[in-house]
Design a protein around this motif. Structure first.
Motif, PDB file in Angstrom:
ATOM      1  N   UNK A 198       1.001  19.140 -10.303  1.00  0.00           N
ATOM      2  CA  UNK A 198      -0.276  19.119 -11.013  1.00  0.00           C
ATOM      3  C   UNK A 198      -0.142  18.536 -12.421  1.00  0.00           C
ATOM      4  N   UNK A 199       1.033  18.663 -13.028  1.00  0.00           N
ATOM      5  CA  UNK A 199       1.281  18.127 -14.370  1.00  0.00           C
ATOM      6  C   UNK A 199       2.651  17.453 -14.382  1.00  0.00           C
ATOM      7  N   UNK A 200       2.778  16.320 -13.719  1.00  0.00           N
ATOM      8  CA  UNK A 200       4.087  15.689 -13.527  1.00  0.00           C
ATOM      9  C   UNK A 200       4.673  15.076 -14.790  1.00  0.00           C
ATOM     10  N   UNK A 201       6.009  15.035 -14.838  1.00  0.00           N
ATOM     11  CA  UNK A 201       6.722  14.380 -15.932  1.00  0.00           C
ATOM     12  C   UNK A 201       6.742  12.875 -15.671  1.00  0.00           C
ATOM     13  N   UNK A 202       6.605  12.096 -16.722  1.00  0.00           N
ATOM     14  CA  UNK A 202       6.614  10.634 -16.593  1.00  0.00           C
ATOM     15  C   UNK A 202       8.052  10.149 -16.434  1.00  0.00           C
ATOM     16  N   UNK A 203       8.333   9.392 -15.360  1.00  0.00           N
ATOM     17  CA  UNK A 203       9.672   8.834 -15.170  1.00  0.00           C
ATOM     18  C   UNK A 203       9.662   7.308 -15.139  1.00  0.00           C
ATOM     19  N   UNK A 204       8.483   6.709 -15.209  1.00  0.00           N
ATOM     20  CA  UNK A 204       8.386   5.249 -15.271  1.00  0.00           C
ATOM     21  C   UNK A 204       8.649   4.787 -16.710  1.00  0.00           C
ATOM     22  N   UNK A 205       9.623   3.907 -16.933  1.00  0.00           N
ATOM     23  CA  UNK A 205       9.866   3.423 -18.303  1.00  0.00           C
ATOM     24  C   UNK A 205       8.675   2.669 -18.870  1.00  0.00           C
ATOM     25  N   UNK A 206       7.866   2.074 -18.009  1.00  0.00           N
ATOM     26  CA  UNK A 206       6.671   1.372 -18.489  1.00  0.00           C
ATOM     27  C   UNK A 206       5.740   2.353 -19.185  1.00  0.00           C
ATOM     28  N   UNK A 207       5.462   3.479 -18.537  1.00  0.00           N
ATOM     29  CA  UNK A 207       4.554   4.465 -19.106  1.00  0.00           C
ATOM     30  C   UNK A 207       5.218   5.294 -20.201  1.00  0.00           C
ATOM     31  N   UNK A 208       6.561   5.392 -20.184  1.00  0.00           N
ATOM     32  CA  UNK A 208       7.262   6.093 -21.257  1.00  0.00           C
ATOM     33  C   UNK A 208       7.241   5.291 -22.548  1.00  0.00           C
ATOM     34  N   UNK A 241      12.335  -5.611  -7.272  1.00  0.00           N
ATOM     35  CA  UNK A 241      10.937  -6.055  -7.345  1.00  0.00           C
ATOM     36  C   UNK A 241      10.002  -4.901  -6.987  1.00  0.00           C
ATOM     37  N   UNK A 242      10.332  -4.205  -5.889  1.00  0.00           N
ATOM     38  CA  UNK A 242       9.502  -3.082  -5.454  1.00  0.00           C
ATOM     39  C   UNK A 242       9.484  -1.976  -6.501  1.00  0.00           C
ATOM     40  N   UNK A 243      10.644  -1.703  -7.125  1.00  0.00           N
ATOM     41  CA  UNK A 243      10.707  -0.671  -8.164  1.00  0.00           C
ATOM     42  C   UNK A 243       9.862  -1.072  -9.368  1.00  0.00           C
ATOM     43  N   UNK A 244       9.866  -2.371  -9.694  1.00  0.00           N
ATOM     44  CA  UNK A 244       9.035  -2.839 -10.815  1.00  0.00           C
ATOM     45  C   UNK A 244       7.561  -2.625 -10.549  1.00  0.00           C
ATOM     46  N   UNK A 245       7.139  -2.928  -9.314  1.00  0.00           N
ATOM     47  CA  UNK A 245       5.742  -2.691  -8.942  1.00  0.00           C
ATOM     48  C   UNK A 245       5.428  -1.202  -9.029  1.00  0.00           C
ATOM     49  N   UNK A 246       6.326  -0.406  -8.498  1.00  0.00           N
ATOM     50  CA  UNK A 246       6.135   1.053  -8.513  1.00  0.00           C
ATOM     51  C   UNK A 246       6.010   1.582  -9.935  1.00  0.00           C
ATOM     52  N   UNK A 247       6.916   1.186 -10.815  1.00  0.00           N
ATOM     53  CA  UNK A 247       6.886   1.668 -12.202  1.00  0.00           C
ATOM     54  C   UNK A 247       5.655   1.187 -12.957  1.00  0.00           C
ATOM     55  N   UNK A 275       2.613   0.911 -11.735  1.00  0.00           N
ATOM     56  CA  UNK A 275       1.374   1.567 -11.320  1.00  0.00           C
ATOM     57  C   UNK A 275       1.508   3.071 -11.126  1.00  0.00           C
ATOM     58  N   UNK A 276       2.742   3.582 -11.030  1.00  0.00           N
ATOM     59  CA  UNK A 276       2.957   5.011 -10.796  1.00  0.00           C
ATOM     60  C   UNK A 276       3.800   5.593 -11.924  1.00  0.00           C
ATOM     61  N   UNK A 277       3.223   6.399 -12.794  1.00  0.00           N
ATOM     62  CA  UNK A 277       3.988   6.929 -13.929  1.00  0.00           C
ATOM     63  C   UNK A 277       5.062   7.941 -13.542  1.00  0.00           C
ATOM     64  N   UNK A 321       0.827  -1.204   0.000  1.00  0.00           N
ATOM     65  CA  UNK A 321       0.000   0.000   0.000  1.00  0.00           C
ATOM     66  C   UNK A 321       0.860   1.252   0.000  1.00  0.00           C
ATOM     67  N   UNK A 322       1.915   1.258   0.843  1.00  0.00           N
ATOM     68  CA  UNK A 322       2.820   2.410   0.867  1.00  0.00           C
ATOM     69  C   UNK A 322       3.506   2.574  -0.483  1.00  0.00           C
ATOM     70  N   UNK A 323       3.983   1.470  -1.007  1.00  0.00           N
ATOM     71  CA  UNK A 323       4.729   1.478  -2.261  1.00  0.00           C
ATOM     72  C   UNK A 323       3.889   2.036  -3.411  1.00  0.00           C
ATOM     73  N   UNK A 324       2.647   1.630  -3.451  1.00  0.00           N
ATOM     74  CA  UNK A 324       1.777   2.015  -4.559  1.00  0.00           C
ATOM     75  C   UNK A 324       1.132   3.374  -4.336  1.00  0.00           C
ATOM     76  N   UNK A 325       0.745   3.673  -3.096  1.00  0.00           N
ATOM     77  CA  UNK A 325      -0.048   4.872  -2.847  1.00  0.00           C
ATOM     78  C   UNK A 325       0.762   6.114  -2.517  1.00  0.00           C
ATOM     79  N   UNK A 326       1.996   5.954  -2.022  1.00  0.00           N
ATOM     80  CA  UNK A 326       2.810   7.147  -1.758  1.00  0.00           C
ATOM     81  C   UNK A 326       3.086   7.860  -3.072  1.00  0.00           C
TER      82      UNK A 326
END
Length: 453
Positions: free
Chosen positions: A147-157, A82-88, A90-92, A61-66
């Motif tokens: 309010x308009x964040x830059x995407x840093x997740x390679x999944x979403x990039x 593993x945690x970074x993969x989960x983060x990337x 679900x969090x762009x 929950x912390x990993x995904x919701x923070x």
């Protein structure tokens, strides 16, 4: 209370591939934690959320919701990756990566924009102040563009067609009760709704964090509070200031269209809803709000004496509501509206007899088996009884509906529907005294005169 920044990193003393021992607790204590605090955030380390080496629910929950995270990629630690993969996944955005100078990053993360930090021969930070400032600056930049964040997740990039995180429309009225956020803010918004003033809602907002930094629950509560006091222009302006991830959520876009239509900006509301339908396909809530847009246009055309245009718009409203009900027969809202307009349009539409028991069953089952039954479910039973001219049914269901009212615009909307039915039937020489009485009582509940127009 500051925003949490989740930290993904090894802990204790660990040796890297060259045999160099690194004191990760010192790295956290001297570089990462103070950098997070310098950026105005509260650090929370991942290993503090792990019990017996197991990544458990709270940690996820912390990993995904923070909204903010820092990941130390040194050692290519299995838990961290593993945690970074989960983060990337679900969090762009808003994940800052760093590593110990001299570390050779694995190929899969080698292209990430990661920041090196310097270590002494003893494996402790050797340039703590400079490295701390570098991490803090990255976090401050992330906050500045919240309010308009830059995407840093390679999944979403790399996969740019992935949908943004979505909030189910069923949470529209339940979200403020289910989400955990500041009790003080919750009480303040409740008081503002009692005062029935958009200015009171705005005052509560002004006393909190900047909008881009507020928890989603607070933002949704503020949006629904503006809706509760019928502050349509304020609600629209507020939604336009929301952080992009929440602003793009289906539920928020639907509510934006709802407010635009209520503010007399039906063309813009239609544009928002058609874009949603193109992206997501048919959905009861989206089509229900779109049906309301066409319904309002029909009434406007009728008042303007444009009979041919009015007939076409009424048909369009009926068809749109019907599409919404057919998209999910469990959602009776578009179904009841389709039925009402069918009856208004014609006394002998053959679809009414087939559709009415299906809609009624959908409402009754929802009330019987789910905890989410609300005013609209109770009001739908009243409207169905009115459509059947069932005096006993009207009396039986009306009390439940009146007791379930949360916001004044709700009984106002139902009274308006009953008015449409009454006027159409009067033209055909029909009358239902119980329906007229129900309309009066709903008008009074909405703070209107009991006099029927």
């Amino acid at each position: 209370m500051n925003k949490l920044c989740f930290v993904l990193m090894p802990f204790g003393k660990k040796a890297d591939a060259s045999g160099r021992a690194i004191d990760f607790d010192a790295v956290y204590r001297e570089v990462i934690a103070p950098a997070i605090e310098d950026a105005g955030l509260d650090p929370l380390r991942a290993d503090e959320e792990r019990q017996g080496g197991i990544i458990h629910k709270t940690m996820f929950e912390r990993l995904i919701l923070c909204e903010y995270a820092v990941a130390d990629l040194t050692l290519a630690n299995a838990n961290v990756f593993y945690e970074l993969g989960v983060r990337h996944a679900v969090r762009p955005w808003r994940t800052v990566s760093l590593f110990a100078d001299g570390t050779r990053l694995p190929f899969d993360v080698n292209y990430l924009r990661a920041q090196p930090y310097a270590l002494s021969a003893a494996g402790t930070p050797s340039s703590a102040a400079a490295d701390r400032e570098q991490v803090a600056e990255s976090l401050r930049n992330a906050r500045a563009e919240a309010a308009n964040p830059s995407v840093d997740s390679p999944v979403f990039q790399l996969v740019d067609y992935l949908p943004s995180p979505n909030l189910d429309h069923q949470k529209t009225d339940l979200f403020r009760d289910q989400v955990r956020y500041s009790e003080q803010a919750k009480k303040a918004f409740a008081q503002a709704r009692k005062e029935k003033s958009a200015a009171s809602v705005a005052k509560v907002l002004a006393s909190l964090h900047p909008i881009a930094e507020l928890e989603s629950g607070v933002l949704v509560d503020a949006m629904l509070s503006f809706r509760a006091v019928e502050g349509w222009s304020d609600m629209i302006a507020f939604i336009e200031q929301m952080p992009r991830p929440l602003r793009q959520a289906v539920m928020v876009r639907e509510q934006l269209a709802f407010a635009l239509n209520r503010a007399g900006r039906g063309d813009e509301a239609e544009e928002v809803l058609l874009a949603l339908l193109k992206e997501r396909g048919s959905a009861p809530e989206t089509l229900g709000i779109l049906g309301r847009v066409y319904k309002d246009r029909w009434e406007a055309a009728l008042k303007a004496g444009e009979q041919h245009e009015a007939r076409a718009l009424l048909t369009k409203a009926v068809d749109t509501y019907l599409r919404g009900f057919e998209a999910d027969f469990r959602d009776a809202y578009p179904g009841i509206n389709a039925l009402t307009l069918m009856v208004v349009r014609s006394a002998d539409d053959p679809r009414v007899a087939r559709l009415e028991p299906i809609v009624r069953y959908a409402v009754e089952r929802k009330i019987a088996i789910t905890p989410t039954a609300d005013y609209w479910d109770q009001a739908s039973l009243v409207e169905l009884a009115v459509l059947r001219s069932d005096a006993a049914g009207i009396e039986e269901t009306l009390g439940h509906a009146l007791a379930a009212v949360r916001e004044v615009w709700e009984p106002k909307t139902t009274a308006r529907n009953l008015s449409l039915i009454r006027k159409a039937r009067e033209k055909r020489g029909e009358q239902c005294v119980a329906a007229d009485d129900a309309e009066r009582r709903l008008r009074v509940k909405a703070g209107l005169s009991a006099q029927l127009d």
